[in-house]
Design an enzyme around this catalytic site. Structure first.
Site, short mmCIF file in Angstrom:
data_model
loop_
_atom_site.label_atom_id
_atom_site.label_comp_id
_atom_site.label_asym_id
_atom_site.label_seq_id
_atom_site.Cartn_x
_atom_site.Cartn_y
_atom_site.Cartn_z
N MET A 21 7.25 8.49 -10.23
CA MET A 21 6.31 8.42 -11.35
C MET A 21 5.23 9.50 -11.24
O MET A 21 4.86 10.13 -12.23
CB MET A 21 5.64 7.04 -11.39
CG MET A 21 6.55 5.90 -11.75
SD MET A 21 7.15 5.99 -13.45
CE MET A 21 5.69 5.49 -14.37
N LEU A 66 0.68 5.29 -6.03
CA LEU A 66 1.28 4.98 -4.74
C LEU A 66 2.10 3.70 -4.82
O LEU A 66 1.94 2.90 -5.74
CB LEU A 66 0.17 4.85 -3.70
CG LEU A 66 -0.61 6.17 -3.52
CD1 LEU A 66 -2.01 5.93 -2.98
CD2 LEU A 66 0.18 7.12 -2.63
N THR A 84 0.82 0.08 -8.96
CA THR A 84 0.84 -1.38 -9.20
C THR A 84 0.56 -2.06 -7.86
O THR A 84 1.45 -2.14 -7.00
CB THR A 84 2.21 -1.83 -9.74
OG1 THR A 84 2.52 -1.08 -10.91
CG2 THR A 84 2.19 -3.32 -10.08
N LYS A 89 -1.02 -6.14 -15.65
CA LYS A 89 0.22 -5.48 -15.22
C LYS A 89 1.14 -6.48 -14.51
O LYS A 89 2.36 -6.51 -14.75
CB LYS A 89 -0.12 -4.30 -14.31
CG LYS A 89 1.05 -3.72 -13.53
CD LYS A 89 2.00 -2.89 -14.36
CE LYS A 89 3.32 -2.70 -13.63
NZ LYS A 89 4.08 -1.55 -13.97
N LYS A 117 8.58 -6.15 -5.03
CA LYS A 117 7.16 -6.06 -4.62
C LYS A 117 6.24 -6.62 -5.71
O LYS A 117 5.31 -7.38 -5.44
CB LYS A 117 6.85 -4.59 -4.32
CG LYS A 117 5.42 -4.23 -4.01
CD LYS A 117 4.62 -3.68 -5.19
CE LYS A 117 5.19 -2.45 -5.83
NZ LYS A 117 4.39 -1.95 -6.94
P1 NAP Z 1 8.14 5.97 -5.37
O1 NAP Z 1 8.98 6.99 -6.01
O2 NAP Z 1 8.69 5.13 -4.28
O3 NAP Z 1 6.82 6.71 -4.84
C1 NAP Z 1 5.89 6.01 -4.04
C2 NAP Z 1 4.78 6.94 -3.61
O4 NAP Z 1 3.97 6.25 -2.65
C3 NAP Z 1 5.30 8.22 -2.90
O5 NAP Z 1 4.41 9.27 -3.17
C4 NAP Z 1 5.23 7.81 -1.43
O6 NAP Z 1 5.16 8.90 -0.55
C5 NAP Z 1 3.92 7.05 -1.45
N1 NAP Z 1 3.75 6.19 -0.27
C6 NAP Z 1 4.48 5.11 0.08
N2 NAP Z 1 4.00 4.58 1.23
C7 NAP Z 1 2.97 5.36 1.62
C8 NAP Z 1 2.07 5.33 2.72
N3 NAP Z 1 2.11 4.36 3.65
N4 NAP Z 1 1.13 6.29 2.80
C9 NAP Z 1 1.04 7.26 1.86
N5 NAP Z 1 1.87 7.35 0.79
C10 NAP Z 1 2.81 6.40 0.66
O7 NAP Z 1 7.55 4.94 -6.46
P2 NAP Z 1 7.28 5.19 -8.01
O8 NAP Z 1 8.48 4.77 -8.77
O9 NAP Z 1 6.68 6.53 -8.20
O10 NAP Z 1 6.17 4.06 -8.26
C11 NAP Z 1 4.83 4.24 -7.88
C12 NAP Z 1 4.02 3.03 -8.35
O11 NAP Z 1 4.14 2.89 -9.78
C13 NAP Z 1 4.47 1.70 -7.77
O12 NAP Z 1 3.36 0.88 -7.58
C14 NAP Z 1 5.39 1.14 -8.86
O13 NAP Z 1 5.48 -0.26 -8.80
C15 NAP Z 1 4.68 1.62 -10.10
N6 NAP Z 1 5.54 1.81 -11.29
C16 NAP Z 1 6.79 2.34 -11.18
C17 NAP Z 1 7.55 2.52 -12.31
C18 NAP Z 1 8.95 3.10 -12.25
O14 NAP Z 1 9.69 2.97 -13.25
N7 NAP Z 1 9.36 3.72 -11.15
C19 NAP Z 1 7.06 2.17 -13.56
C20 NAP Z 1 5.75 1.66 -13.65
C21 NAP Z 1 5.00 1.49 -12.50
P3 NAP Z 1 6.52 9.57 0.02
O15 NAP Z 1 7.00 10.49 -1.05
O16 NAP Z 1 6.10 10.25 1.26
O17 NAP Z 1 7.48 8.42 0.28
#
Ligand code: NAP
Length: 265
Positions: free
Chosen positions: A16, A69, A97, A167, A228
């Protein structure tokens, strides 16, 4: 005022964060980025963003900080590193989220003169890329209205924490809907009914939106993140249906990295 002069720090370049940061860069904002896995920043850096070595360096000169994140643990870890470097007058928008409890923890860490808005989003990677997210904002978004408008449409939810709360309500209902479609398909199959007929007729009823989500091809919301979110919801009230949905999401570990629609395959 031309708000594209506002310097933005974007932390969290996952599925995202990358398209969201790209929209802000394309709009002309000076953009500094940080991600735990630095390699994911490469396309943004090639397009003109500055790569910071750590969260503190990323936010030091920022007018606006945006975090995207994975979960409360990630938000806490990044906050501990970056908060001491925030200067008074900085606006921090957390789009992750993480639920209202973790949001309150972050708010308690804020230095004098720094504001935090919870602004989690509905919509997946496709809508992040086109700037069509639904942004659920807790608190005053006036100072960052034009930045948020690049990412989607803001729904004001009330005071701090209200966006994070709504949310959890919206996403857990949506996930439960997908789980209901998945189970309906299992029942239909065991009764010898064709999948296409089942989806078409379910889609014409109250589960229409959930059927649309099951058939979506542009989303990437992994089952692990859905689990989650449901777990965050169940810490706030007694929710037996969602507790069952949570167990259902974890049934097949091979699906955890796949888009939520995989549970209805
Ligand atoms: P993602 O691709 O798994 O990305 C997660 C991010 O968090 C990455 O930048 C990751 O870094 C970082 N991260 C994880 N653990 C960490 C730590 N301990 N320290 C520092 N950085 C850390 O997830 P996403 O799909 O982008 O989703 C991000 C958020 O938006 C979540 O809360 C999700 O629930 C929400 N969301 C997602 C969607 C969707 O369709 N995907 C839609 C709406 C909302 P690395 O790259 O190093 O792993």
């Amino acid at each position: 005022m031309d708000t594209t002069s506002q310097k933005i720090a974007f932390l969290g370049l996952g599925s995202m964060g990358r398209p969201m940061a790209r929209r802000l860069l394309d709009a002309g904002h000076p953009l500094t980025v940080w991600n735990r896995t630095a390699a994911k920043a490469a396309p943004l850096v090639e397009a003109g963003a500055t790569l910071a070595a750590n969260p503190a360096d990323a936010v030091r000169d920022a007018d606006v900080v945006i975090t995207m994140l994975a979960d409360p643990a990630a938000a806490r870890a990044v906050a501990h590193e970056m908060v001491p470097a925030l200067r008074p007058g900085t606006h921090w928008i957390d789009t992750s989220t993480i639920g209202p409890d973790a949001g309150r923890e972050l708010a308690a860490m804020l230095p004098e003169g720094v504001t935090l808005t919870d602004a989690p989003v509905m919509g997946s990677v496709d809508r992040a890329a086109t700037g069509d997210l639904l942004i659920l904002a807790g608190g005053d978004t006036t100072p960052v209205a034009e930045i948020l408008a690049r990412l989607g449409t803001v729904t004001p939810c009330g005071g701090p924490g209200a966006g994070a709360a709504l949310k959890l309500v919206l996403i857990s209902a949506a996930i439960a809907g997908v789980a209901a479609v998945a189970e309906s398909l299992t029942l239909a199959q065991s009764l010898g009914l064709p999948r296409e007929l089942t989806l078409r007729t379910l889609g014409a009823g109250p589960l229409g939106g959930a059927v649309g989500r099951v058939l979506a091809t542009g989303s990437h919301f992994p089952v692990a993140l859905a689990a989650k979110d449901v777990a965050l919801a169940t810490t706030n009230a007694e929710l037996p249906l969602l507790e069952t949905v949570h167990r259902f999401l974890l049934t097949d570990p091979s699906l955890l990295t796949e888009d939520l629609a995989a549970v209805a395959r």
